[in-house]
Write a protein that holds these residues in place. Structure first.
Motif, PDB file in Angstrom:
ATOM      1  N   PRO A  73      42.067  35.585  36.874  1.00  0.00           N
ATOM      2  CA  PRO A  73      40.942  35.954  36.001  1.00  0.00           C
ATOM      3  C   PRO A  73      41.130  37.342  35.389  1.00  0.00           C
ATOM      4  CG  PRO A  73      40.293  36.093  38.308  1.00  0.00           C
ATOM      5  CD  PRO A  73      41.664  35.505  38.302  1.00  0.00           C
ATOM      6  N   ASN A 176      31.761  37.735  33.281  1.00  0.00           N
ATOM      7  CA  ASN A 176      31.323  36.651  34.174  1.00  0.00           C
ATOM      8  C   ASN A 176      32.276  36.553  35.360  1.00  0.00           C
ATOM      9  OD1 ASN A 176      30.419  34.341  35.382  1.00  0.00           O
ATOM     10  ND2 ASN A 176      30.716  33.007  33.615  1.00  0.00           N
ATOM     11  N   ASN A 177      31.910  37.228  36.446  1.00  0.00           N
ATOM     12  CA  ASN A 177      32.773  37.243  37.631  1.00  0.00           C
ATOM     13  C   ASN A 177      32.207  36.440  38.800  1.00  0.00           C
ATOM     14  OD1 ASN A 177      30.701  38.901  38.470  1.00  0.00           O
ATOM     15  ND2 ASN A 177      31.925  40.770  38.545  1.00  0.00           N
ATOM     16  N   ASP A 202      29.267  29.968  38.637  1.00  0.00           N
ATOM     17  CA  ASP A 202      29.961  30.240  37.382  1.00  0.00           C
ATOM     18  C   ASP A 202      29.311  29.409  36.284  1.00  0.00           C
ATOM     19  OD1 ASP A 202      31.646  30.734  35.299  1.00  0.00           O
ATOM     20  OD2 ASP A 202      33.356  29.632  36.122  1.00  0.00           O
ATOM     21  N   THR A 218      34.284  30.968  25.018  1.00  0.00           N
ATOM     22  CA  THR A 218      34.724  31.154  26.401  1.00  0.00           C
ATOM     23  C   THR A 218      36.162  31.647  26.401  1.00  0.00           C
ATOM     24  OG1 THR A 218      33.267  29.386  27.187  1.00  0.00           O
ATOM     25  CG2 THR A 218      35.073  30.043  28.641  1.00  0.00           C
ATOM     26  N   ARG A 220      39.390  32.696  28.974  1.00  0.00           N
ATOM     27  CA  ARG A 220      39.936  32.630  30.332  1.00  0.00           C
ATOM     28  C   ARG A 220      41.236  33.424  30.495  1.00  0.00           C
ATOM     29  NH1 ARG A 220      37.106  28.780  33.088  1.00  0.00           N
ATOM     30  NH2 ARG A 220      35.908  27.309  31.807  1.00  0.00           N
ATOM     31  N   ASP A 242      31.820  34.552  26.749  1.00  0.00           N
ATOM     32  CA  ASP A 242      31.814  34.381  28.206  1.00  0.00           C
ATOM     33  C   ASP A 242      33.236  34.620  28.701  1.00  0.00           C
ATOM     34  OD1 ASP A 242      31.677  33.523  30.822  1.00  0.00           O
ATOM     35  OD2 ASP A 242      30.818  31.553  30.372  1.00  0.00           O
ATOM     36  N   LYS A 244      35.696  34.984  31.659  1.00  0.00           N
ATOM     37  CA  LYS A 244      35.857  34.661  33.076  1.00  0.00           C
ATOM     38  C   LYS A 244      36.658  35.787  33.740  1.00  0.00           C
ATOM     39  CE  LYS A 244      33.842  30.710  32.262  1.00  0.00           C
ATOM     40  NZ  LYS A 244      32.438  30.470  32.650  1.00  0.00           N
TER      41      LYS A 244
END
Length: 267
Positions: A73, A176-177, A202, A218, A220, A242, A244
């Motif tokens: 992440p 967002n962890n 999540d 999103t 990643r 968002d 990650k």
């Protein structure tokens, strides 16, 4: 003993104590006596410049490598550094309360007054999400971004709807962890149960944003950050990203107290 002046300001008492007074009156006094105090001010100016030069000669940041850490992440510093590159220099960023505030305070560079807004001493989770609406309305000529977290989104994330409803071009970066990061970093030291109690699901915050009428993205992988920020800025409307993120990232404050003592010229 100290007494009040006629206009309610405190003055210097018989014991020679310096107490709070009127800034306006004090500056007027300095202006009137400019010739008398100029030598002392010049001496102090030289000391301040020497002090600043010493600070600037040292490392700018702790752990600089985190600004471009590869792999998932994503490290919070990597996400924040990429946003700084994407947002215009005169853009305004609001930093919410949580571990991300420590990362933003350390890794963000502000180039003008009132372009970095943080409720540092209060710690109200989620405040920046609606506050950005007011900032964007007050400064329609500037790009506005918010650095927030998934815990903050659980508190006031619904206010993204207000921004989207009025088509405000605010960029919401959600670190967002899957945790209440600032608390989790300490709670995990006490075992599995405290770590679990400070973890959160999540959620799909990009999907949440789209449900409220905003654009949602999103991310990643770190390599996706620049392109995603560019797309979000180009939409011209409310957009939420968002990201990650990795929660197992100690905040960059570990030697702040020692540094403050070394830099300070006070006793």
């Amino acid at each position: 003993m100290d007494e009040l002046t006629a206009n309610g300001d405190m003055c210097q008492g018989e014991l020679g104590h310096i107490v709070p007074g009127s800034c306006h009156a004090f500056l007027d006094l300095m202006h009137a006596r400019a010739a008398d105090i100029a030598p002392a001010l010049l001496t102090g100016q030289a000391r301040r410049r020497e002090w600043l030069a010493g600070i600037k000669s040292g490392p700018r940041l702790y752990d600089v490598e985190n600004c471009s850490r590869a792999g998932a992440p994503i490290h919070p510093a990597t996400a924040i550094a990429a946003l700084r590159q994407a947002l215009p220099r005169d853009g305004i960023v609001l930093v919410d309360s949580g571990a991300h505030r420590a990362f933003a305070g350390h890794y963000w560079s502000a180039y003008a007054p009132r372009t970095y807004i943080s409720a540092t001493n209060l710690g109200p989770m989620g405040w920046a999400i609606p506050a950005a609406v007011g900032v964007q309305c007050a400064r329609p000529d500037r790009r506005v971004a918010v650095i927030t977290g998934d815990g903050c989104m659980q508190m006031h994330g619904i206010e993204v709807q207000t921004a989207a409803r009025y088509g405000l071009p605010i960029i919401y970066l959600v670190i967002n962890n899957g945790a209440l990061g600032n608390v989790w970093l300490r709670a995990r030291q006490y075992g599995a149960l405290p770590a679990e109690l400070t973890s959160v699901p999540d959620h799909d915050w990009a999907g949440f944003a789209r449900a409220l009428g905003a654009q949602g993205f999103t991310v990643r992988e770190p390599a996706e950050l620049p392109g995603t920020y560019a797309k979000a800025l180009a939409t011209g409307t409310t957009a939420l990203i968002d990201v990650k993120s990795d929660k197992d990232c100690p905040t960059p404050v570990y030697d702040f107290n020692a540094g403050a003592r070394a830099w300070s010229y006070h006793e």
